[in-house]
Design a protein around this motif. Sequence first.
Motif, PDB file in Angstrom:
ATOM      1  N   ALA A  59      23.549   8.707   7.109  1.00  0.00           N
ATOM      2  CA  ALA A  59      23.647   9.996   6.418  1.00  0.00           C
ATOM      3  C   ALA A  59      22.315  10.734   6.441  1.00  0.00           C
ATOM      4  O   ALA A  59      22.267  11.962   6.595  1.00  0.00           O
ATOM      5  N   ASN A  60      21.229   9.988   6.329  1.00  0.00           N
ATOM      6  CA  ASN A  60      19.903  10.610   6.323  1.00  0.00           C
ATOM      7  C   ASN A  60      19.524  11.198   7.678  1.00  0.00           C
ATOM      8  O   ASN A  60      18.680  12.094   7.755  1.00  0.00           O
ATOM      9  N   LEU A  61      20.125  10.692   8.750  1.00  0.00           N
ATOM     10  CA  LEU A  61      19.883  11.306  10.051  1.00  0.00           C
ATOM     11  C   LEU A  61      20.324  12.769  10.038  1.00  0.00           C
ATOM     12  O   LEU A  61      19.613  13.658  10.534  1.00  0.00           O
ATOM     13  N   VAL A 113      33.318  16.230   8.994  1.00  0.00           N
ATOM     14  CA  VAL A 113      32.883  16.498  10.368  1.00  0.00           C
ATOM     15  C   VAL A 113      31.650  15.665  10.703  1.00  0.00           C
ATOM     16  O   VAL A 113      31.533  15.092  11.789  1.00  0.00           O
ATOM     17  N   VAL A 114      30.710  15.604   9.756  1.00  0.00           N
ATOM     18  CA  VAL A 114      29.501  14.805   9.952  1.00  0.00           C
ATOM     19  C   VAL A 114      29.852  13.325  10.058  1.00  0.00           C
ATOM     20  O   VAL A 114      29.337  12.606  10.921  1.00  0.00           O
ATOM     21  N   ALA A 115      30.753  12.853   9.177  1.00  0.00           N
ATOM     22  CA  ALA A 115      31.142  11.440   9.195  1.00  0.00           C
ATOM     23  C   ALA A 115      31.802  11.068  10.522  1.00  0.00           C
ATOM     24  O   ALA A 115      31.540   9.989  11.079  1.00  0.00           O
ATOM     25  N   ASP A 116      32.641  11.959  11.045  1.00  0.00           N
ATOM     26  CA  ASP A 116      33.300  11.675  12.322  1.00  0.00           C
ATOM     27  C   ASP A 116      32.294  11.619  13.468  1.00  0.00           C
ATOM     28  O   ASP A 116      32.473  10.863  14.434  1.00  0.00           O
ATOM     29  N   PHE A 117      31.226  12.440  13.395  1.00  0.00           N
ATOM     30  CA  PHE A 117      30.217  12.440  14.438  1.00  0.00           C
ATOM     31  C   PHE A 117      29.555  11.060  14.549  1.00  0.00           C
ATOM     32  O   PHE A 117      29.232  10.600  15.641  1.00  0.00           O
ATOM     33  N   PHE A 118      29.358  10.406  13.403  1.00  0.00           N
ATOM     34  CA  PHE A 118      28.756   9.068  13.393  1.00  0.00           C
ATOM     35  C   PHE A 118      29.801   7.965  13.522  1.00  0.00           C
ATOM     36  O   PHE A 118      29.445   6.788  13.552  1.00  0.00           O
ATOM     37  N   ILE A 126      29.247  10.465   0.815  1.00  0.00           N
ATOM     38  CA  ILE A 126      27.793  10.331   0.752  1.00  0.00           C
ATOM     39  C   ILE A 126      27.122  11.593   1.276  1.00  0.00           C
ATOM     40  O   ILE A 126      26.183  12.125   0.670  1.00  0.00           O
ATOM     41  N   VAL A 127      27.599  12.102   2.401  1.00  0.00           N
ATOM     42  CA  VAL A 127      27.032  13.319   2.984  1.00  0.00           C
ATOM     43  C   VAL A 127      27.212  14.498   2.039  1.00  0.00           C
ATOM     44  O   VAL A 127      26.290  15.297   1.826  1.00  0.00           O
ATOM     45  N   ALA A 128      28.398  14.630   1.444  1.00  0.00           N
ATOM     46  CA  ALA A 128      28.646  15.734   0.511  1.00  0.00           C
ATOM     47  C   ALA A 128      27.723  15.659  -0.699  1.00  0.00           C
ATOM     48  O   ALA A 128      27.200  16.684  -1.163  1.00  0.00           O
ATOM     49  N   ALA A 129      27.497  14.453  -1.211  1.00  0.00           N
ATOM     50  CA  ALA A 129      26.651  14.292  -2.396  1.00  0.00           C
ATOM     51  C   ALA A 129      25.197  14.647  -2.124  1.00  0.00           C
ATOM     52  O   ALA A 129      24.471  15.090  -3.025  1.00  0.00           O
ATOM     53  N   LEU A 130      24.752  14.475  -0.886  1.00  0.00           N
ATOM     54  CA  LEU A 130      23.346  14.750  -0.545  1.00  0.00           C
ATOM     55  C   LEU A 130      23.078  16.227  -0.237  1.00  0.00           C
ATOM     56  O   LEU A 130      21.926  16.602  -0.021  1.00  0.00           O
ATOM     57  N   VAL A 181      25.703   1.683  -3.147  1.00  0.00           N
ATOM     58  CA  VAL A 181      25.148   2.679  -2.242  1.00  0.00           C
ATOM     59  C   VAL A 181      24.761   3.968  -2.972  1.00  0.00           C
ATOM     60  O   VAL A 181      23.858   4.690  -2.563  1.00  0.00           O
ATOM     61  N   TRP A 182      25.396   4.236  -4.120  1.00  0.00           N
ATOM     62  CA  TRP A 182      25.122   5.480  -4.850  1.00  0.00           C
ATOM     63  C   TRP A 182      23.769   5.442  -5.551  1.00  0.00           C
ATOM     64  O   TRP A 182      23.245   6.496  -5.940  1.00  0.00           O
TER      65      TRP A 182
END
Length: 499
Positions: A59-61, A113-118, A126-130, A181-182
């Motif tokens: 996610a940090n990437l 979309v980001v999750a599918d890319f990885f 996780i991506v939404a929360a960040l 993880v949170w």
Amino acid sequence: MKAPESTDDLRVPEIRTQTIRGAGWSTIEGAASQGLAFVVFLFMARLLSPTDFGLVALANLYVMLAQFLIFCGLGPAVVQSKEYDEENFDTAFWLQMAVGLGFFGLTIGLPAVVADFFGTRSLTPIVAALSPIFIFSALCSMQNAVLSRQLDFRSLALRTLLVSIIGGAFGIALALLGYGVWSLVGQQLLSGLAEVVLLWRISPWRPRFRFSREKARRLVRFGFHAMAADLANLVSRRSGQYFVGKFLGPLQSGFFAIAARVSTLVSEIMIRSLGRVTLSSFSRLQGQPDRFAAAFYRVVGMQSVLVLPVSIGLALLVPEVITVLFGAKWLPAAPTMQVLLLGSGFEALTSVHNSTLTGAGRPDWCNWLTCAHLTLNLVGFAIAVRWGMEAVALASLVRAAVLYPVELVVLKHCLGLSPWESIRRVLPLLVVTAAMAAAVVAVKQVNAGAALTLGLATLAGTACFVGALYLLQRAVFTEMVACLRIFRRGPLTEMAVPE
């Protein structure tokens, strides 16, 4: 409120003093940020699984990639400018706010979309929360640029120390409460918010509601080169994590993340800290080739004497470090960590090159060099990933070794800096480091247990390095002592560059 007055009219003969103090405080800032984050990581590593770390690392990437686009290279553009112009700061600030808000909206609306890319659907929440981090980054960028231009790294170091403590304590508390993880997500969010509050309290600069299209075009034109180089450098450095996570899974991504974290600790404290100071100092030496060259060779020597013993010494002690600090469950990361540490030591010899070229007003060459690093990394990782994460790390090391002499030739072509003089500053320090390494290896033969071996080897290696430096490189030893004395004199009030 206006930003502090430009330091460009201060006395040139004193740039060396402030450069050294700035390097000291910038190193403290790096140590505070990475060191405290590392301590937090030690606690969490015993509470969380490698898979948790692997998910957040992926996610940090995306987060780091978006942050670079938010910054747009405008910070270096403002810092590098010879003349101070407050309207530049205002224009850059509103540009970054617009981009930051855009990324916030896109991320919170389309996290899948980001999750599918990885290739990992569990990344979606996780991506939404960040996503709020993008707004925090936009609010902080110009405040950082103001303080960096003034070489006020003392304030930045104190800021970083407080942010690391606040975010780290919160993350550990969540981990102890079982949030998994949170706890890592919460740590980053509170750290970002704390940084906004502290920076806006430390810095006297406040943006005005004005925007110049002409200045925006000029800043973006310069910033494009600086941003492109930094962006390509980010992708180059982090693409190994992407290949491991996407093709080997979150578990291997977690092991690779801890290996990269340790090597990054060395890089952030020693390499990037000096690089930021050299950008601010070299930009004031344009048109003074003799002083520029003297400053460059001095920084090469300072960097080598700091990074070489740390990276090579740690690489030798990786099994003991992991066993004592992280626990046996992280031992599969040991070979990868050793290779990455050797790579960070090698790259320390070239890390100042981008700052030198940018400070001299040649960010275009930074783009070409960084694209070369990126291309070789992507090709190497794509080929090596089938053999595991250790092969990915080895591909990175080979790339750094191949391109190092190329960078020296570019510096010769653009700035007239002698490749042989750069090498001459490094080779004797490699001999000193080899003496230290021999002492560490000798202690490891005793087999006294991981903790005792780690302690004894660290003491023996440090003593051997300092002693060998004093005996074999007395001039370097004396200069390092002089730098420490300059740094201890007090706050940064003057500018300095080598005579």
